[in-house]
Design an enzyme around this catalytic site. Structure first.
Site, mmCIF file in Angstrom:
data_model
loop_
_atom_site.group_PDB
_atom_site.id
_atom_site.type_symbol
_atom_site.label_atom_id
_atom_site.label_comp_id
_atom_site.label_asym_id
_atom_site.label_seq_id
_atom_site.Cartn_x
_atom_site.Cartn_y
_atom_site.Cartn_z
ATOM 1 N N HIS A 1 1.768 -14.311 1.692
ATOM 2 C CA HIS A 1 1.658 -13.736 0.138
ATOM 3 C C HIS A 1 2.877 -14.607 -0.725
ATOM 4 C CE1 HIS A 1 -1.202 -11.336 1.987
ATOM 5 N NE2 HIS A 1 -0.315 -10.545 2.562
ATOM 6 N N ASP B 1 2.090 -1.397 7.105
ATOM 7 C CA ASP B 1 3.578 -1.715 6.504
ATOM 8 C C ASP B 1 4.157 -0.146 6.103
ATOM 9 O OD1 ASP B 1 2.969 -4.148 5.979
ATOM 10 O OD2 ASP B 1 2.669 -4.195 3.744
ATOM 11 N N HIS C 1 -5.381 -9.633 1.219
ATOM 12 C CA HIS C 1 -5.669 -10.325 2.351
ATOM 13 C C HIS C 1 -7.303 -10.994 2.028
ATOM 14 C CE1 HIS C 1 -3.099 -7.178 4.124
ATOM 15 N NE2 HIS C 1 -2.478 -8.654 4.290
ATOM 16 N N SER D 1 3.708 -12.247 6.044
ATOM 17 C CA SER D 1 3.776 -13.742 5.216
ATOM 18 C C SER D 1 2.308 -14.082 4.878
ATOM 19 C CB SER D 1 4.392 -14.586 6.234
ATOM 20 O OG SER D 1 5.813 -14.140 6.784
#
Lengths: 208, 330
Positions: free
Chosen positions: B56, B109, B218, B54
């Site tokens: 983004h 991911d 990020h 989260s």
């Protein structure tokens, strides 16, 4: 070592990770996402809860339960990697009620193999493997030399600590830190620090 | 740090509660952290699932709806979701034609989606995975975990989503997703760092006259730190890097994406510079997006993503879409 020993090990890891949560997160802020301490503390906290409610009957089941919980709660890269380490180690222990030092070494070796298979990292890539691999090797040597448990676990913990310290001058080649290239040099890898805590916890419980 | 939150550890669930209230078209499992279409699985249609950390927004939960994703799994802030979420999402959207996982190339991911796909092997749900890796800022990717997945994720989700809506089989939907990824490149620039709620501190330090060139989502760097320059000069650095990697010609889809803290006036200004650069090359922007689509909390800066279109990709881009953050033709 029986299931109580392994539960105490996990309890000690959770305590150490929580106590050094800020430090882990600070190290991860330098070269990662800045969430390593937060995520691991959440995961090992959940693992303790899972052990309390499930009360697994064997050392192997204790570690498999911990591994599964870490995969389900941590996220990021450390969830799958730590989760796989504990799950594979637990599976290697089978359904034995008591584990000797050689059995523990075999289990940790299986855990390390799982981590390397999943993450593809080798020693020198500036990851948790840089602490994990020398610790397993030191434990193996201690088993061959017939050392007492306290001495063997001390050797493993020390090797993990040294391996972690040796990540400082390395350039990261795996994970998020690798995107910093040269700029990852000069920072200690947070995953190697938390792995050193896992072995420090093992030593503390074994020395009791 | 000043943020509109209740408690750092509840940011994601509190936000999902609001998302559910704002969008009745979405079925939001707040505790399980899965956002799916309220209409449920569409029989005979490939289910598109994506997810990631989260922070983004609107990626990915804002792209759930007709013509795009069937479900999204939001992780903790900047932390990938866990396999349980991805498995739950796949089950929730499986309409009998399989599930496509759209995964950004970040180690966490990739690993979590990989474990989820393994878990689903036992459940008779066919899963294909597409890894997005469009970021040209990562130069020596043979020595890293590869290029990062950034802005092209939006293109992949939209175009593969449109093809899935036409009831194309899983192999074809996966193939078009890979094609979009292969034809897309991105480059990001940060003017300031962002502050995650859990730490309350900036993720990195940047001087008042410095910019970070080649950031990921990020804010992590990719190339170098440079002096603050005009928008035109910064756009040139970004597009030179993209053009060097993938020569820009023909019909292009261009996204000028804000990182969360940059106002639209600056993004449109940047878009003008992008158009000027591409005009000189003789390339045509035939489709575009300007706005906040894949952000990093309140970071200032932008990323530029370019996709070299084919007629078929343009047609799928134009197909109707109805999601909280992308909506046209329906």
């Amino acid at each position: 070592m029986d299931k109580t020993f392994f539960r105490e090990w996990i309890t000690e890891i959770a305590r150490l990770v929580d106590a050094r949560r800020e430090e882990l997160t600070r190290l991860d802020t330098a070269i990662g996402d800045g969430d390593h301490g937060t995520n691991l503390a959440r995961g090992f906290g959940a693992a303790l809860e899972a052990l309390r409610s499930a009360d697994p009957p064997t050392p192997g089941e204790v570690l498999v339960t911990v591994g599964r919980t870490l995969i389900s709660t941590v996220g990021g890269a450390s969830g799958p990697l730590y989760g796989t380490a504990f799950r594979r180690a637990g599976k290697a222990l089978g359904d034995a009620l008591e584990v000797d030092l050689a059995g523990l070494h075999e289990a940790l070796r299986a855990g390390l193999a799982g981590v390397q298979q999943l993450g593809g990292a080798v020693e020198g890539d500036k990851t948790m493997v840089d602490a994990f691999a020398p610790a397993v090797a030191a434990l193996g040597e201690a088993v061959v030399a017939g050392k007492a448990m306290g001495d063997a676990l001390a050797a493993a913990a020390q090797a993990a600590e040294q391996g972690s310290a040796a990540t400082v001058p390395l350039r990261a080649r795996k994970g998020r830190a690798s995107y910093l290239g040269e700029r990852s040099i000069g920072h200690q890898d947070p995953g190697s620090v938390s792995t050193a805590l896992v072995f420090a916890a093992l030593h503390r419980v074994g020395a009791r | 740090m000043k943020k509109l939150i209740n408690a750092p550890e509840n940011v994601v669930t509190d936000a999902l509660t609001g998302l559910a209230a704002a969008h009745p078209d979405l079925a939001v499992d707040v505790a399980g952290k899965v956002v799916a279409r309220a209409s449920g699985p569409t029989p005979g249609k490939v289910g598109l699932v994506s997810g990631g950390g989260s922070g983004h927004e609107p990626l990915h939960v804002g792209f759930v709806g007709y013509g795009m994703l069937d479900a999204a799994c939001p992780g903790e802030i900047f932390t990938s979701p866990v396999p349980d979420q991805m498995v739950r999402a796949a089950r929730a959207v499986h309409g009998g034609a399989g599930v496509l996982y759209v995964v950004k190339n970040y180690t966490g991911d990739v690993l979590n989606f990989q474990l989820a796909a393994e878990l689903l092997e036992d459940e008779d749900i066919e899963v294909a995975t597409v890894v997005v890796d469009d970021d040209v800022a990562v130069e020596d990717s043979t020595y890293t975990a590869g290029r990062r997945g950034t802005g092209a994720t939006v293109f992949v989700e939209k175009i593969a989503g449109a093809l899935a809506e036409e009831r194309a089989p899983l192999a074809a939907v996966a193939a078009v997703a890979r094609e979009v990824n292969e034809r897309s490149r991105s480059f990001g620039i940060a003017l300031t760092p962002c502050v995650t709620p859990a730490t309350g501190r900036p993720g990195f330090e940047l001087g008042p006259q410095e910019v970070e060139l080649g950031i990921g989502i990020h804010g992590e760097p990719g190339r170098r730190r440079g002096p603050l320059a005009s928008a035109g000069e910064l756009v040139q650095i970004a597009l030179d890097a993209i053009h060097q990697d993938m020569p820009l010609s023909g019909d292009l889809l261009v996204m000028v994406n804000g990182m969360g803290g940059t106002p639209l006036i600056e993004l449109y200004l940047v878009y003008a510079e992008v158009k000027r650069y591409l005009d000189k090359l003789g390339a045509r922007i035939t489709r575009n997006l300007v706005g906040n689509y894949i952000t990093s909390l309140e970071m200032q800066g932008c990323s530029i993503t370019v996709c070299r279109l084919t007629d078929d990709l343009a047609r799928l881009w134009d197909a109707p879409v109805q999601t909280p953050a992308l909506r046209w033709g329906r």
